[in-house]
Motif scaffolding. Structure first.
Motif, PDB file in Angstrom:
ATOM      1  N   LEU A   1     -13.557  12.623  -8.389  1.00  0.00           N
ATOM      2  CA  LEU A   1     -13.711  14.040  -8.727  1.00  0.00           C
ATOM      3  C   LEU A   1     -14.469  14.180 -10.051  1.00  0.00           C
ATOM      4  O   LEU A   1     -15.333  15.048 -10.202  1.00  0.00           O
ATOM      5  CB  LEU A   1     -12.352  14.728  -8.826  1.00  0.00           C
ATOM      6  N   PHE A   2     -14.169  13.348 -11.017  1.00  0.00           N
ATOM      7  CA  PHE A   2     -14.844  13.384 -12.301  1.00  0.00           C
ATOM      8  C   PHE A   2     -16.319  13.037 -12.141  1.00  0.00           C
ATOM      9  O   PHE A   2     -17.198  13.690 -12.701  1.00  0.00           O
ATOM     10  CB  PHE A   2     -14.145  12.423 -13.282  1.00  0.00           C
ATOM     11  N   ALA A   3     -16.612  12.010 -11.318  1.00  0.00           N
ATOM     12  CA  ALA A   3     -18.006  11.601 -11.085  1.00  0.00           C
ATOM     13  C   ALA A   3     -18.760  12.679 -10.324  1.00  0.00           C
ATOM     14  O   ALA A   3     -19.945  12.922 -10.583  1.00  0.00           O
ATOM     15  CB  ALA A   3     -18.029  10.278 -10.331  1.00  0.00           C
ATOM     16  N   ALA A   4     -18.106  13.346  -9.373  1.00  0.00           N
ATOM     17  CA  ALA A   4     -18.763  14.398  -8.585  1.00  0.00           C
ATOM     18  C   ALA A   4     -19.023  15.635  -9.443  1.00  0.00           C
ATOM     19  O   ALA A   4     -20.001  16.354  -9.223  1.00  0.00           O
ATOM     20  CB  ALA A   4     -17.922  14.762  -7.380  1.00  0.00           C
TER      21      ALA A   4
ATOM     22  N   TRP B   1       0.801  -1.217   0.000  1.00  0.00           N
ATOM     23  CA  TRP B   1       0.000   0.000   0.000  1.00  0.00           C
ATOM     24  C   TRP B   1       0.846   1.285   0.000  1.00  0.00           C
ATOM     25  O   TRP B   1       0.312   2.368  -0.105  1.00  0.00           O
ATOM     26  CB  TRP B   1      -0.995   0.020   1.173  1.00  0.00           C
ATOM     27  N   ARG B   2       2.195   1.134   0.076  1.00  0.00           N
ATOM     28  CA  ARG B   2       3.083   2.293  -0.010  1.00  0.00           C
ATOM     29  C   ARG B   2       4.007   2.231  -1.227  1.00  0.00           C
ATOM     30  O   ARG B   2       5.036   2.893  -1.254  1.00  0.00           O
ATOM     31  CB  ARG B   2       3.925   2.390   1.278  1.00  0.00           C
ATOM     32  N   THR B   3       3.617   1.477  -2.235  1.00  0.00           N
ATOM     33  CA  THR B   3       4.422   1.376  -3.448  1.00  0.00           C
ATOM     34  C   THR B   3       3.950   2.413  -4.473  1.00  0.00           C
ATOM     35  O   THR B   3       2.860   2.999  -4.339  1.00  0.00           O
ATOM     36  CB  THR B   3       4.300  -0.033  -4.076  1.00  0.00           C
ATOM     37  N   ALA B   4       4.741   2.625  -5.496  1.00  0.00           N
ATOM     38  CA  ALA B   4       4.378   3.568  -6.564  1.00  0.00           C
ATOM     39  C   ALA B   4       3.093   3.116  -7.258  1.00  0.00           C
ATOM     40  O   ALA B   4       2.251   3.950  -7.623  1.00  0.00           O
ATOM     41  CB  ALA B   4       5.523   3.679  -7.568  1.00  0.00           C
ATOM     42  N   TRP B   5       2.901   1.812  -7.432  1.00  0.00           N
ATOM     43  CA  TRP B   5       1.673   1.301  -8.052  1.00  0.00           C
ATOM     44  C   TRP B   5       0.456   1.643  -7.202  1.00  0.00           C
ATOM     45  O   TRP B   5      -0.601   2.021  -7.739  1.00  0.00           O
ATOM     46  CB  TRP B   5       1.756  -0.213  -8.247  1.00  0.00           C
ATOM     47  N   ALA B   6       0.569   1.503  -5.911  1.00  0.00           N
ATOM     48  CA  ALA B   6      -0.554   1.814  -5.017  1.00  0.00           C
ATOM     49  C   ALA B   6      -0.873   3.305  -5.074  1.00  0.00           C
ATOM     50  O   ALA B   6      -2.054   3.682  -5.147  1.00  0.00           O
ATOM     51  CB  ALA B   6      -0.226   1.395  -3.594  1.00  0.00           C
ATOM     52  N   TYR B   7       0.147   4.163  -5.056  1.00  0.00           N
ATOM     53  CA  TYR B   7      -0.101   5.604  -5.131  1.00  0.00           C
ATOM     54  C   TYR B   7      -0.732   5.980  -6.467  1.00  0.00           C
ATOM     55  O   TYR B   7      -1.589   6.871  -6.540  1.00  0.00           O
ATOM     56  CB  TYR B   7       1.184   6.392  -4.887  1.00  0.00           C
ATOM     57  N   GLY B   8      -0.345   5.289  -7.528  1.00  0.00           N
ATOM     58  CA  GLY B   8      -0.983   5.510  -8.832  1.00  0.00           C
ATOM     59  C   GLY B   8      -2.459   5.124  -8.791  1.00  0.00           C
ATOM     60  O   GLY B   8      -3.321   5.829  -9.339  1.00  0.00           O
ATOM     61  N   ALA B   9      -2.761   4.010  -8.147  1.00  0.00           N
ATOM     62  CA  ALA B   9      -4.150   3.573  -8.013  1.00  0.00           C
ATOM     63  C   ALA B   9      -4.944   4.560  -7.160  1.00  0.00           C
ATOM     64  O   ALA B   9      -6.103   4.870  -7.471  1.00  0.00           O
ATOM     65  CB  ALA B   9      -4.206   2.173  -7.414  1.00  0.00           C
ATOM     66  N   TYR B  10      -4.341   5.063  -6.079  1.00  0.00           N
ATOM     67  CA  TYR B  10      -5.015   6.058  -5.235  1.00  0.00           C
ATOM     68  C   TYR B  10      -5.357   7.298  -6.051  1.00  0.00           C
ATOM     69  O   TYR B  10      -6.456   7.842  -5.958  1.00  0.00           O
ATOM     70  CB  TYR B  10      -4.149   6.466  -4.050  1.00  0.00           C
ATOM     71  N   ALA B  11      -4.403   7.756  -6.858  1.00  0.00           N
ATOM     72  CA  ALA B  11      -4.630   8.943  -7.685  1.00  0.00           C
ATOM     73  C   ALA B  11      -5.746   8.682  -8.694  1.00  0.00           C
ATOM     74  O   ALA B  11      -6.602   9.557  -8.930  1.00  0.00           O
ATOM     75  CB  ALA B  11      -3.341   9.335  -8.401  1.00  0.00           C
ATOM     76  N   ALA B  12      -5.777   7.496  -9.295  1.00  0.00           N
ATOM     77  CA  ALA B  12      -6.831   7.161 -10.256  1.00  0.00           C
ATOM     78  C   ALA B  12      -8.202   7.153  -9.593  1.00  0.00           C
ATOM     79  O   ALA B  12      -9.191   7.646 -10.164  1.00  0.00           O
ATOM     80  CB  ALA B  12      -6.531   5.802 -10.896  1.00  0.00           C
ATOM     81  N   VAL B  13      -8.283   6.617  -8.386  1.00  0.00           N
ATOM     82  CA  VAL B  13      -9.563   6.587  -7.664  1.00  0.00           C
ATOM     83  C   VAL B  13     -10.014   8.010  -7.340  1.00  0.00           C
ATOM     84  O   VAL B  13     -11.185   8.364  -7.533  1.00  0.00           O
ATOM     85  CB  VAL B  13      -9.448   5.730  -6.376  1.00  0.00           C
ATOM     86  N   VAL B  14      -9.106   8.848  -6.850  1.00  0.00           N
ATOM     87  CA  VAL B  14      -9.453  10.226  -6.507  1.00  0.00           C
ATOM     88  C   VAL B  14      -9.907  10.981  -7.760  1.00  0.00           C
ATOM     89  O   VAL B  14     -10.922  11.703  -7.734  1.00  0.00           O
ATOM     90  CB  VAL B  14      -8.271  10.943  -5.814  1.00  0.00           C
ATOM     91  N   LEU B  15      -9.165  10.824  -8.857  1.00  0.00           N
ATOM     92  CA  LEU B  15      -9.553  11.496 -10.090  1.00  0.00           C
ATOM     93  C   LEU B  15     -10.917  10.997 -10.596  1.00  0.00           C
ATOM     94  O   LEU B  15     -11.742  11.790 -11.066  1.00  0.00           O
ATOM     95  CB  LEU B  15      -8.493  11.289 -11.164  1.00  0.00           C
ATOM     96  N   SER B  16     -11.179   9.707 -10.468  1.00  0.00           N
ATOM     97  CA  SER B  16     -12.476   9.158 -10.864  1.00  0.00           C
ATOM     98  C   SER B  16     -13.589   9.734 -10.019  1.00  0.00           C
ATOM     99  O   SER B  16     -14.666  10.076 -10.540  1.00  0.00           O
ATOM    100  CB  SER B  16     -12.474   7.635 -10.739  1.00  0.00           C
TER     101      SER B  16
END
Length: 168
Positions: free
Chosen positions: A163-166, A146-161
């Motif tokens: 924000l886009f949905a909101a 949960w502290r890897t670059a892949w996890a942070y990329g997934a976190y950013a994708a979820v947040v952007l999704s």
């Protein structure tokens, strides 16, 4: 003329020649070299991780995030007096200065955080002669998933999704 009987001088010269054969100055060169140094054991979370043979062949140690308790054991063999060998060690990434090991030949690091480290050790023989370089071993403790670059990329994708949905 010099106050010594001639026989005494010849006797001293003969004795010095015999002493030179007993104490060979060329053979003393070994006492001036640094003792050979090895890492004899690595334990992780109180379990043997690497034996002496595998430590010497290893380019480094990679550990998962939950194995942050690591202990290094080291030794230098000095025929002039192994009990008089002095050790200094340092874990780059944690310590800046060399630490004197006094009478112990091991060091324990409890609770290391994920990151990259280099364990360095050096030894001086009984005459205080240091080697030109120290023995070094790379240690990498991987972060949890949960502290890897892949996890942070997934976190950013979820947040952007979200924000886009909101925004819709």
């Amino acid at each position: 003329p010099d106050g010594f009987p001639t026989g005494a001088i010849h006797g001293m010269v003969a004795m010095l020649k015999r002493l030179r054969r007993i104490v060979d100055p060329d053979g003393m060169a070994g006492a001036l070299t640094a003792p050979p140094l090895v890492i004899t054991r690595i334990t992780v979370n109180d379990t043997l991780k690497l034996s002496p043979q595998s430590v010497q062949a290893s380019a480094g140690v990679r550990l998962p995030h939950d194995q942050g308790v690591i202990e290094f054991e080291f030794a230098a063999i000095d025929p002039a007096g192994s009990h008089q060998v002095e050790y200094f060690y340092r874990l780059d990434g944690l310590e800046k200065d060399w630490v004197r090991a006094y009478r112990q030949r091991f060091v324990r690091y409890p609770g290391l955080e994920p990151g990259e480290y280099v364990f360095n050790v050096r030894a001086a023989n009984a005459l205080g002669r240091w080697p030109d370089r120290e023995l070094a071993l790379a240690v990498v403790i991987d972060p949890p998933w949960w502290r890897t670059a892949w996890a942070y990329g997934a976190y950013a994708a979820v947040v952007l999704s979200l924000l886009f949905a909101a925004h819709r």
